[in-house]
Design an enzyme around this catalytic site. Sequence first.
Site, PDB file in Angstrom:
ATOM      1  N   CYS A 190       0.833  -1.220   0.000  1.00  9.97           N
ATOM      2  CA  CYS A 190       0.000   0.000   0.000  1.00  9.97           C
ATOM      3  C   CYS A 190       0.861   1.261   0.000  1.00  9.97           C
ATOM      4  O   CYS A 190       0.524   2.262  -0.638  1.00  9.97           O
ATOM      5  CB  CYS A 190      -0.893   0.030   1.233  1.00  9.97           C
ATOM      6  SG  CYS A 190      -2.009  -1.355   1.335  1.00  9.97           S
TER       7      CYS A 190
ATOM      8  N   ASP B  37     -21.046  11.895 -14.609  1.00  8.10           N
ATOM      9  CA  ASP B  37     -22.485  11.651 -14.367  1.00  8.10           C
ATOM     10  C   ASP B  37     -22.706  10.812 -13.106  1.00  8.10           C
ATOM     11  O   ASP B  37     -23.835  10.399 -12.832  1.00  8.10           O
ATOM     12  CB  ASP B  37     -23.130  10.965 -15.584  1.00  8.10           C
ATOM     13  CG  ASP B  37     -22.516   9.582 -15.853  1.00  8.10           C
ATOM     14  OD1 ASP B  37     -21.557   9.188 -15.138  1.00  8.10           O
ATOM     15  OD2 ASP B  37     -22.990   8.889 -16.772  1.00  8.10           O
TER      16      ASP B  37
HETATM   17  C1  BEZ Z   1       0.582  -4.780   1.829  1.00 13.62           C
HETATM   18  O1  BEZ Z   1       0.086  -3.686   1.574  1.00 13.62           O
HETATM   19  O2  BEZ Z   1       1.785  -4.958   1.724  1.00 13.62           O
HETATM   20  C2  BEZ Z   1      -0.277  -5.951   2.228  1.00 13.62           C
HETATM   21  C3  BEZ Z   1      -1.403  -5.730   3.008  1.00 13.62           C
HETATM   22  C4  BEZ Z   1      -2.174  -6.833   3.395  1.00 13.62           C
HETATM   23  C5  BEZ Z   1      -1.814  -8.114   2.975  1.00 13.62           C
HETATM   24  C6  BEZ Z   1      -0.721  -8.289   2.165  1.00 13.62           C
HETATM   25  C7  BEZ Z   1       0.071  -7.201   1.795  1.00 13.62           C
END
Ligand code: BEZ
Length: 222
Positions: free
Chosen positions: A45, A138
Amino acid sequence: MGITLGDVFPNFEADTTAGRIKFHDWLGNSWGLLCSHPADYTPVCTTELGRMAKLAPEFKKRNVKIIALSIDSVQDHHGWTKDINAYIGESSVQNLPFPIIADEKRELAVQLGMLDPSERNKEGLPLTARAVFVIGPDKTLKLSILYPATTGRNFDEILRVIDSLQLTACKKVATPVDWKAGEDCMVLPNISEEDVTKLFPKGIHIKALPSSKKYLRFTPQP
Ligand code: BEZ
């Protein structure tokens, strides 16, 4: 629960790093990109939000407002933002160029069908998968992709698909495999031979096929 193409995207209210928002008001007349993330302070992330931050000018150029979502608090999001900025070499920057929604009760995750039962936190609760939603001006859903938590998204592909969505929303073309902005497009199958000349003044090229059917009709990007 979930949402399918063509549905009006829910006009949810949520707390974000940029304050409380009502989604449709926040979108205004722009396109929207909502990306969900399993959790704050996780490695994949962090790389994804860093890339979204770097690409913010590209989304702005396309009139796309971007927003992220994870199931942690606004306070966690602010703390994590410092790590994301450090990761992309912007340690002196305090904010990200987009808000992050705090979906602590997982209400949106359930409503939008984003929970991944195979990925759970320490308490055993499911995490959000990596959903991509593109919403048109929209307010209807134009694209959805769902990646599992373990696979980071490809943001070049997300920009590519937005280019295709925006082009095909106003021109009577479709975009072929691996198409990129500026490349030849396909004339839509429902356009008659008579209409082709007036609709495509740049001309068309029909690929000859064993079936003799004239359906592979290429035209320069209108
Ligand atoms: C990650 O963002 O690295 C991750 C988050 C949850 C499970 C596996 C990877």
